[in-house]
Each structure stands twice: as C-alpha cells, then as structure tokens.
Design a protein around this motif. Structure first.
Motif, PDB file in Angstrom:
ATOM      1  N   THR A  28      36.512 -27.772 -16.086  1.00  0.00           N
ATOM      2  CA  THR A  28      36.225 -26.400 -16.521  1.00  0.00           C
ATOM      3  C   THR A  28      37.421 -25.462 -16.461  1.00  0.00           C
ATOM      4  N   GLY A  29      38.475 -25.854 -15.760  1.00  0.00           N
ATOM      5  CA  GLY A  29      39.604 -24.943 -15.535  1.00  0.00           C
ATOM      6  C   GLY A  29      39.349 -23.946 -14.422  1.00  0.00           C
ATOM      7  N   ALA A  30      38.153 -24.008 -13.800  1.00  0.00           N
ATOM      8  CA  ALA A  30      37.806 -23.031 -12.758  1.00  0.00           C
ATOM      9  C   ALA A  30      38.747 -23.141 -11.564  1.00  0.00           C
ATOM     10  N   LEU A  31      39.008 -21.997 -10.944  1.00  0.00           N
ATOM     11  CA  LEU A  31      39.790 -21.960  -9.719  1.00  0.00           C
ATOM     12  C   LEU A  31      38.849 -21.905  -8.522  1.00  0.00           C
ATOM     13  N   ILE A  32      39.386 -22.242  -7.370  1.00  0.00           N
ATOM     14  CA  ILE A  32      38.597 -22.203  -6.133  1.00  0.00           C
ATOM     15  C   ILE A  32      38.758 -20.808  -5.530  1.00  0.00           C
ATOM     16  N   THR A  33      37.642 -20.110  -5.330  1.00  0.00           N
ATOM     17  CA  THR A  33      37.736 -18.752  -4.781  1.00  0.00           C
ATOM     18  C   THR A  33      37.319 -18.692  -3.314  1.00  0.00           C
ATOM     19  N   GLY A  34      36.829 -19.796  -2.775  1.00  0.00           N
ATOM     20  CA  GLY A  34      36.475 -19.808  -1.357  1.00  0.00           C
ATOM     21  C   GLY A  34      35.895 -21.156  -0.986  1.00  0.00           C
ATOM     22  N   ASN A  35      35.880 -21.446   0.313  1.00  0.00           N
ATOM     23  CA  ASN A  35      35.183 -22.651   0.752  1.00  0.00           C
ATOM     24  C   ASN A  35      34.856 -22.536   2.235  1.00  0.00           C
ATOM     25  N   GLN A  36      33.846 -23.272   2.634  1.00  0.00           N
ATOM     26  CA  GLN A  36      33.477 -23.320   4.054  1.00  0.00           C
ATOM     27  C   GLN A  36      33.087 -24.759   4.367  1.00  0.00           C
ATOM     28  N   ILE A  37      33.863 -25.400   5.225  1.00  0.00           N
ATOM     29  CA  ILE A  37      33.631 -26.804   5.554  1.00  0.00           C
ATOM     30  C   ILE A  37      33.033 -26.871   6.959  1.00  0.00           C
ATOM     31  N   SER A  38      31.795 -27.336   7.043  1.00  0.00           N
ATOM     32  CA  SER A  38      31.072 -27.433   8.312  1.00  0.00           C
ATOM     33  C   SER A  38      30.502 -28.842   8.432  1.00  0.00           C
ATOM     34  N   PRO A  39      30.112 -29.254   9.647  1.00  0.00           N
ATOM     35  CA  PRO A  39      29.632 -30.633   9.799  1.00  0.00           C
ATOM     36  C   PRO A  39      28.353 -30.946   9.015  1.00  0.00           C
ATOM     37  N   ASP A  40      27.447 -29.985   8.908  1.00  0.00           N
ATOM     38  CA  ASP A  40      26.147 -30.285   8.302  1.00  0.00           C
ATOM     39  C   ASP A  40      26.088 -29.988   6.809  1.00  0.00           C
ATOM     40  N   GLU A  41      26.676 -28.876   6.422  1.00  0.00           N
ATOM     41  CA  GLU A  41      26.574 -28.432   5.026  1.00  0.00           C
ATOM     42  C   GLU A  41      27.864 -27.680   4.703  1.00  0.00           C
ATOM     43  N   SER A  42      28.449 -27.974   3.541  1.00  0.00           N
ATOM     44  CA  SER A  42      29.685 -27.303   3.154  1.00  0.00           C
ATOM     45  C   SER A  42      29.496 -26.653   1.800  1.00  0.00           C
ATOM     46  N   ARG A  43      30.428 -25.764   1.433  1.00  0.00           N
ATOM     47  CA  ARG A  43      30.322 -25.125   0.127  1.00  0.00           C
ATOM     48  C   ARG A  43      31.701 -24.860  -0.441  1.00  0.00           C
ATOM     49  N   VAL A  44      31.764 -24.844  -1.785  1.00  0.00           N
ATOM     50  CA  VAL A  44      32.979 -24.439  -2.482  1.00  0.00           C
ATOM     51  C   VAL A  44      32.565 -23.402  -3.515  1.00  0.00           C
TER      52      VAL A  44
END
Ligand code: ZN
Length: 232
Positions: free
Chosen positions: A109-125
């Motif tokens: 898509t060409g999308a850039l990463i604007t944030g992320n949170q890496i945790s043991p149970d559930e992560s998000r980008v």
C-alpha cells in the motif's frame, strides 16, 4: 554507560553483573540483559538478586532497573539477574512479526508506520491508511505467515549511518527517522525487511509460529490500527 548484553545475544535469560549505582528502588548495573522500554516494546521483567524487577528504562546509554522494593545491595556488589523468559520470548516473536507485517503493508500500500505497541499478549501497528477492512487484514496476515513459514534468518549488525541510509526502504516510520547516531544497529529479516532498530528479535522467523490478526480500528481519518498476536 550500561553494556547491552541483549544486543550481543538476544537469548541471554540469566546473567551476572556488578552494581554501579543504587538509589532507593532503582539500580544501575555495569551490564544487563534486561531490554528497557522503548521503540514501542514493553520492558523486560524478572529478578535481580532475587528481588522483582518491575520497570526498566533507558536514559541515553544508561539502563535503570526499578525494583519492587528498596535495593538490598550496594555499589560494587555482584548481582545475578534472571529474566521472565516466557514474557521476553513472546515479545521477541511479536516484534519480529510486527516488522514483517509493516514490510508487507508498506509494500502492498505504500503506507508508513505511525505507531506500534509490542506486548506479550497482544500487539498493534498503526498505518497511515485511509481504508482497511477485514479482507485486507487477512490477506496481509496471510502474506506475513508465508514469510514466517519460509524460515527467514534474522540478522543484526551495525552500519555507518551513511551506508545504512542507502538500504532501500530502511525508514518506514512516519514520525521517527533513525536517531542521529553515527552508527546504526540494523535488523534484517531475510529478504523481507531491514530497519534501524534497537529491540529484541527471534533468530529465525519459524520461531514465531503463527501470526493471527485480531481486529482493526480507525484512529483518525488517515490512521488505521491492526491488532495481532502469535500462536505456537
Ligand atoms: Zn522494531
């Protein structure tokens, strides 16, 4: 300056160190395997000299451990550190997955990463995208799992900044270019991704197991959040 044992070997789960400074419940060591909070990753937890470590932070090159109670040891004393390895290993699997996911979505898509949170149970980008539906999410996750199953080697190495900036697609982060350092640590996942990165990863993508997309969320007009987890 704290020697980062987790950069030399990301699989160190126990280590010996020497106490450099204690201040109440806060301890600074000459070296540590505890990965501090940062770059979207939660910090490691575990014990130092049998006392629980509840928070690990960095300030420049110094890493500080916050204990659950006042430090029972003083400057110059040896101390044995033990990581909560189950938690750390899940963070490693999640983190490498997040890099692959970011590379897949960026390529598609060409999308850039604007944030992320890496945790043991559930992560998000978070991605700079206007549309993101369930079908798209599952097609990206399928691509991620194809890469995972290929058993790609994850390599970390150091490059001079000007050399690193020649790598294609090095900077997919929208808000953060690599910090202004002369030498950057690069994490390369097979032929899929190379990023300037300070965090902990698995050695081979097979260790991730399976990446599972959980849900998407709209976080503003041009920001879509994807939640995922890993399963064995
Ligand atoms: Zn990363």
């Amino acid at each position: 300056m704290t020697r980062k044992l987790f950069w030399e070997d990301m699989y160190i789960s126990e280590f010996e160190a020497k106490v450099e400074i204690t201040d109440g419940d806060t301890v600074i060591l000459n070296q540590t395997a505890f990965n501090p909070r940062g770059g979207g990753l939660v910090c490691d937890t575990g014990t130092l000299g049998g006392v629980g470590v509840i928070e690990v932070t960095k300030d420049g090159d110094t890493i500080a451990h916050r204990l659950e109670s006042r430090a029972p040891f003083g400057k110059g004393e040896p101390v044995h550190g033990v990581l909560d390895w189950e938690r750390r290993y899940r963070v490693m699997r999640m983190h490498t997955s997040a890099h692959i996911l970011s590379a897949v979505v960026n390529r598609e898509t060409g999308a850039l990463i604007t944030g992320n949170q890496i945790s043991p149970d559930e992560s998000r980008v978070d991605f700079s995208l206007e549309s993101f539906d369930k079908n798209k999410m599952s097609s990206y996750i399928d691509r991620v799992n194809e890469a995972v199953r290929r058993g790609l080697e994850v390599r970390t190495f150091f490059l001079k900044r000007e050399e690193a900036m020649k790598l294609p697609g090095l900077v997919k982060l929208a808000n953060a270019t690599p910090p202004s350092l002369d030498v950057l640590r690069i994490v390369q996942i097979g032929d899929v991704d190379a990023q300037a990165d300070g965090g902990v990863h698995v050695r081979n993508t097979r260790e991730i197991g399976k990446v599972v997309g959980l849900r998407t969320e709209n976080k503003g007009r041009n920001n879509r959040r994807l939640y995922f987890t890993v399963e064995s």
